[in-house]
Each structure stands twice: as structure tokens, then as C-alpha cells.
Design a protein around this motif. Structure first.
Motif, PDB file in Angstrom:
ATOM      1  N   LYS A  56       0.946  -2.885   8.666  1.00 34.61           N
ATOM      2  CA  LYS A  56       2.272  -2.253   8.679  1.00 34.61           C
ATOM      3  C   LYS A  56       3.115  -2.559   7.448  1.00 34.61           C
ATOM      4  O   LYS A  56       4.068  -1.849   7.148  1.00 34.61           O
ATOM      5  N   ILE A  57       2.770  -3.628   6.757  1.00 30.70           N
ATOM      6  CA  ILE A  57       3.493  -3.947   5.521  1.00 30.70           C
ATOM      7  C   ILE A  57       2.548  -4.700   4.596  1.00 30.70           C
ATOM      8  O   ILE A  57       1.773  -5.552   5.036  1.00 30.70           O
ATOM      9  N   PHE A  58       2.598  -4.331   3.323  1.00 28.84           N
ATOM     10  CA  PHE A  58       1.674  -4.894   2.346  1.00 28.84           C
ATOM     11  C   PHE A  58       2.393  -5.856   1.393  1.00 28.84           C
ATOM     12  O   PHE A  58       3.615  -5.793   1.231  1.00 28.84           O
ATOM     13  N   ASP A  59       1.605  -6.704   0.769  1.00 31.12           N
ATOM     14  CA  ASP A  59       2.115  -7.650  -0.224  1.00 31.12           C
ATOM     15  C   ASP A  59       2.259  -6.921  -1.555  1.00 31.12           C
ATOM     16  O   ASP A  59       1.260  -6.585  -2.201  1.00 31.12           O
ATOM     17  N   THR A  60       3.486  -6.687  -1.964  1.00 34.01           N
ATOM     18  CA  THR A  60       3.735  -5.915  -3.191  1.00 34.01           C
ATOM     19  C   THR A  60       3.316  -6.658  -4.453  1.00 34.01           C
ATOM     20  O   THR A  60       3.214  -6.058  -5.525  1.00 34.01           O
ATOM     21  N   ARG A  61       3.053  -7.948  -4.328  1.00 37.38           N
ATOM     22  CA  ARG A  61       2.657  -8.735  -5.504  1.00 37.38           C
ATOM     23  C   ARG A  61       1.175  -8.593  -5.820  1.00 37.38           C
ATOM     24  O   ARG A  61       0.739  -8.951  -6.918  1.00 37.38           O
ATOM     25  N   GLN A  62       0.412  -8.089  -4.874  1.00 34.52           N
ATOM     26  CA  GLN A  62      -1.035  -7.974  -5.075  1.00 34.52           C
ATOM     27  C   GLN A  62      -1.443  -6.518  -5.272  1.00 34.52           C
ATOM     28  O   GLN A  62      -1.043  -5.646  -4.502  1.00 34.52           O
ATOM     29  N   LYS A  63      -2.222  -6.287  -6.317  1.00 35.67           N
ATOM     30  CA  LYS A  63      -2.694  -4.940  -6.620  1.00 35.67           C
ATOM     31  C   LYS A  63      -4.219  -4.882  -6.539  1.00 35.67           C
ATOM     32  O   LYS A  63      -4.913  -5.829  -6.913  1.00 35.67           O
ATOM     33  N   ILE A  64      -4.712  -3.777  -6.060  1.00 40.34           N
ATOM     34  CA  ILE A  64      -6.149  -3.562  -5.970  1.00 40.34           C
ATOM     35  C   ILE A  64      -6.694  -3.266  -7.361  1.00 40.34           C
ATOM     36  O   ILE A  64      -6.108  -2.486  -8.112  1.00 40.34           O
ATOM     37  N   SER A  65      -7.813  -3.867  -7.703  1.00 43.68           N
ATOM     38  CA  SER A  65      -8.420  -3.620  -9.008  1.00 43.68           C
ATOM     39  C   SER A  65      -8.952  -2.192  -9.087  1.00 43.68           C
ATOM     40  O   SER A  65      -9.265  -1.570  -8.048  1.00 43.68           O
TER      41      SER A  65
ATOM     42  N   ILE B 140       4.341   3.005   2.826  1.00 48.49           N
ATOM     43  CA  ILE B 140       4.327   3.995   1.745  1.00 48.49           C
ATOM     44  C   ILE B 140       4.688   3.374   0.407  1.00 48.49           C
ATOM     45  O   ILE B 140       4.095   3.694  -0.632  1.00 48.49           O
ATOM     46  N   THR B 141       5.650   2.466   0.422  1.00 47.48           N
ATOM     47  CA  THR B 141       6.126   1.886  -0.844  1.00 47.48           C
ATOM     48  C   THR B 141       5.660   0.456  -1.088  1.00 47.48           C
ATOM     49  O   THR B 141       5.793  -0.045  -2.210  1.00 47.48           O
ATOM     50  N   THR B 142       5.120  -0.214  -0.071  1.00 43.10           N
ATOM     51  CA  THR B 142       4.665  -1.596  -0.295  1.00 43.10           C
ATOM     52  C   THR B 142       3.182  -1.681  -0.631  1.00 43.10           C
ATOM     53  O   THR B 142       2.710  -2.707  -1.124  1.00 43.10           O
ATOM     54  N   CYS B 143       2.428  -0.603  -0.360  1.00 46.12           N
ATOM     55  CA  CYS B 143       0.985  -0.649  -0.614  1.00 46.12           C
ATOM     56  C   CYS B 143       0.695  -0.675  -2.114  1.00 46.12           C
ATOM     57  O   CYS B 143       1.544  -0.337  -2.943  1.00 46.12           O
ATOM     58  N   SER B 144      -0.521  -1.058  -2.438  1.00 50.99           N
ATOM     59  CA  SER B 144      -0.970  -1.045  -3.825  1.00 50.99           C
ATOM     60  C   SER B 144      -1.276   0.380  -4.278  1.00 50.99           C
ATOM     61  O   SER B 144      -0.831   0.821  -5.334  1.00 50.99           O
TER      62      SER B 144
ATOM     63  N   ILE C 194     -14.502  -5.242   1.814  1.00 49.20           N
ATOM     64  CA  ILE C 194     -14.229  -6.078   0.643  1.00 49.20           C
ATOM     65  C   ILE C 194     -12.854  -6.760   0.746  1.00 49.20           C
ATOM     66  O   ILE C 194     -12.285  -7.200  -0.257  1.00 49.20           O
ATOM     67  N   GLY C 195     -12.333  -6.850   1.978  1.00 45.92           N
ATOM     68  CA  GLY C 195     -11.121  -7.621   2.210  1.00 45.92           C
ATOM     69  C   GLY C 195      -9.823  -6.935   1.856  1.00 45.92           C
ATOM     70  O   GLY C 195      -8.809  -7.591   1.591  1.00 45.92           O
ATOM     71  N   ILE C 196      -9.828  -5.598   1.881  1.00 44.53           N
ATOM     72  CA  ILE C 196      -8.627  -4.828   1.554  1.00 44.53           C
ATOM     73  C   ILE C 196      -8.133  -4.127   2.818  1.00 44.53           C
ATOM     74  O   ILE C 196      -8.919  -3.584   3.593  1.00 44.53           O
ATOM     75  N   ASP C 197      -6.820  -4.141   3.006  1.00 43.82           N
ATOM     76  CA  ASP C 197      -6.212  -3.568   4.207  1.00 43.82           C
ATOM     77  C   ASP C 197      -5.825  -2.102   4.009  1.00 43.82           C
ATOM     78  O   ASP C 197      -5.687  -1.613   2.878  1.00 43.82           O
ATOM     79  N   SER C 198      -5.596  -1.435   5.142  1.00 39.65           N
ATOM     80  CA  SER C 198      -5.228  -0.030   5.117  1.00 39.65           C
ATOM     81  C   SER C 198      -4.445   0.308   6.376  1.00 39.65           C
ATOM     82  O   SER C 198      -4.312  -0.521   7.279  1.00 39.65           O
ATOM     83  N   CYS C 199      -3.934   1.533   6.418  1.00 35.97           N
ATOM     84  CA  CYS C 199      -3.218   1.985   7.612  1.00 35.97           C
ATOM     85  C   CYS C 199      -3.193   3.513   7.619  1.00 35.97           C
ATOM     86  O   CYS C 199      -2.513   4.125   6.780  1.00 35.97           O
TER      87      CYS C 199
ATOM     88  N   PRO D 220      -2.451   4.359   3.004  1.00 33.49           N
ATOM     89  CA  PRO D 220      -2.044   3.277   2.106  1.00 33.49           C
ATOM     90  C   PRO D 220      -3.117   2.182   2.088  1.00 33.49           C
ATOM     91  O   PRO D 220      -3.677   1.838   3.140  1.00 33.49           O
ATOM     92  N   PHE D 221      -3.389   1.621   0.912  1.00 28.25           N
ATOM     93  CA  PHE D 221      -4.319   0.511   0.764  1.00 28.25           C
ATOM     94  C   PHE D 221      -3.620  -0.643   0.045  1.00 28.25           C
ATOM     95  O   PHE D 221      -2.793  -0.414  -0.852  1.00 28.25           O
ATOM     96  N   GLY D 222      -3.938  -1.855   0.443  1.00 28.46           N
ATOM     97  CA  GLY D 222      -3.343  -3.021  -0.202  1.00 28.46           C
ATOM     98  C   GLY D 222      -3.774  -4.292   0.498  1.00 28.46           C
ATOM     99  O   GLY D 222      -4.825  -4.344   1.144  1.00 28.46           O
ATOM    100  N   TYR D 223      -2.935  -5.308   0.385  1.00 26.80           N
ATOM    101  CA  TYR D 223      -3.230  -6.602   0.982  1.00 26.80           C
ATOM    102  C   TYR D 223      -2.120  -6.994   1.946  1.00 26.80           C
ATOM    103  O   TYR D 223      -0.941  -6.881   1.619  1.00 26.80           O
ATOM    104  N   ARG D 224      -2.505  -7.450   3.128  1.00 26.83           N
ATOM    105  CA  ARG D 224      -1.539  -7.792   4.170  1.00 26.83           C
ATOM    106  C   ARG D 224      -0.615  -8.914   3.729  1.00 26.83           C
ATOM    107  O   ARG D 224      -1.001  -9.812   2.975  1.00 26.83           O
ATOM    108  N   VAL D 225       0.614  -8.869   4.203  1.00 25.25           N
ATOM    109  CA  VAL D 225       1.570  -9.932   3.938  1.00 25.25           C
ATOM    110  C   VAL D 225       1.774 -10.787   5.185  1.00 25.25           C
ATOM    111  O   VAL D 225       2.166 -11.950   5.093  1.00 25.25           O
ATOM    112  N   ASN D 226       1.489 -10.226   6.344  1.00 26.40           N
ATOM    113  CA  ASN D 226       1.635 -10.947   7.616  1.00 26.40           C
ATOM    114  C   ASN D 226       0.274 -11.229   8.248  1.00 26.40           C
ATOM    115  O   ASN D 226      -0.714 -10.550   7.951  1.00 26.40           O
TER     116      ASN D 226
END
Length: 211
Positions: free
Chosen positions: A18-27, A74-78, A154-159, A187-193
Motif C-alpha cells: 500500500k505504500i512504497f519506500d521512496t528512497r529505494q529505486k528498482i534497477s 501511485i507516487t511512492t512507487c519506484s 527477486i524481492g520487489i513489491d507490487s500492488c 506500481p512496483f517498488g520496495y515496501r516501507v512497512n
């Protein structure tokens, strides 16, 4: 760990983040892997009537957010992947159907017979853009599920997001809706929670063997 356990572990990892870590970007390498899994997914008649828009532009995502129920993904994902369902390309008269089938190197008579079968079998489905969309969008869900599972592997989150205003999202993206219409937002990224507990119905409640 055997392959079955590895796959089930991946399924346990995947959840609707539901919310992604904005500091982490997918390669780029990992994102290309996820998208390539989508590209290689099966589709009805092998038409591959889809397109994946990969949006990393913050301004575009900010414009999309109000039309996606202001969901923070929408805005927190990578990377935000907008999954499009093809419309015009599935019509026989577009010529795309023929070009897709020509990849099989069929003799002309078999090619003609296949196109005739396609048009006949799908006569009702191809009778309007709305009906084509309903069919085409279902194909995109196969690719979307594969991309989410590939990401989890590969350890990447989505929703997967269906909560959006289809026409307004199309306007923001300046889509030609005669060619493509929005089916899903991914959205794809890394979980913050920490991941919440996963709830699923019992195997016995959803599986029935018919012998």
C-alpha cells in the motif's frame, strides 16, 4: 529448498503493497526482467494485444494520483506500469492479426483459414470496442500476474490497482483510446512497512477434484 517451495515462498512474499519506500529505486536490469516476463506471457490466439507504459516522471504521477482515488502507491512507487489493453489491433481489418499470424510461416491457405476461424469465433467479441476491451483486458491480467510474481521472485513489491477513473487517466496519458485503453495500474517498488498477515481460503474450500 526445492523449486516448489521456492515458488510458494515467492507467493507468500507477494502482497498488495500500500505504500512504497521512496528512497529505494528498482534497477534498470530488474525492471527490464519484470517487463520481459510480461512480454513473454501467453495471450489468446497469440495476439499479444497489450502495451506497458513505464512511468517514472513524478509530475505525470502527481497528475494521475487524483484519478486513482489518491492512492499513495501511485507516487511512492519506484516505477508505475500502466497496463494497456489493445483495441484496434485485434480487428481483422487492421492487418495486425494477419501480421501476428504470419510469424508462424503458415502457407497462405492455412493463414486464410486461421483468420477466418478467428473472425468467426470472435464475431460477437469484435462487434464493438467495448466488447473488445473486455476481452483484451482479460489477457492483460495474465501478463500482470506474471510481472507481479516475477517481481516478488527477486524481492520487489507490487500492488494491482483497479481503482481509477479510466477516461481521466487516458486523458492525462493522452492515449488514443481507439488503439489502447487502460486495463490496470501496477506500481512496483520496495515496501516501507512490515507485510501484513496473509489471509487465504483453505485448500479444501476452493479446490475440487472431478474424476
Amino acid at each position: 529448498m526445492n523449486k516448489q517451495d521456492t515458488f510458494l515462498e515467492m507467493m507468500d512474499f507477494r502482497h498488495a503493497c500500500k505504500i512504497f519506500d521512496t528512497r529505494q529505486k528498482i534497477s534498470n536490469e530488474d525492471m527490464h526482467y519484470i517487463l520481459d516476463v510480461g512480454r513473454k506471457s501467453p495471450s489468446s490466439f497469440g495476439m499479444e494485444a497489450w502495451k506497458f507504459l513505464v512511468i517514472t516522471n513524478d509530475g505525470v504521477r502527481e497528475k494521475l494520483k487524483p484519478f486513482c482515488w489518491n492512492q499513495p502507491q501511485i507516487t511512492t512507487c519506484s516505477h508505475l506500469v500502466v497496463v494497456l489493453a489493445g483495441i484496434d489491433a485485434l480487428k481483422v481489418e487492421s492487418g495486425v492479426v494477419q501480421s501476428q499470424l504470419m510469424r508462424r510461416n503458415l502457407p497462405q491457405e492455412k493463414l486464410d483459414a486461421f483468420i477466418k476461424l478467428y473472425a468467426s469465433h470472435l464475431s460477437d467479441t469484435l462487434s464493438s470496442d467495448e466488447k473488445i476491451y473486455q476481452w483484451s483486458a482479460r489477457q492483460t491480467y495474465i501478463a500482470s500476474a506474471n510481472m507481479m510474481n516475477a517481481a516478488a521472485f527477486i524481492g520487489i513489491d507490487s500492488c494491482p490497482i483497479e481503482g481509477f477513473e479510466k477516461e481521466n487517466v487516458a486523458k492525462v496519458l493522452e492515449l488514443d483510446t481507439r488503439k489502447y485503453q487502460v486495463a490496470l495500474l501496477l506500481p512496483f517498488g520496495y515496501r516501507v512497512n512490515t507485510q501484513s498477515k496473509q489471509f487465504r481460503s483453505r485448500f479444501e474450500d476452493v479446490i475440487e477434484f472431478i474424476q
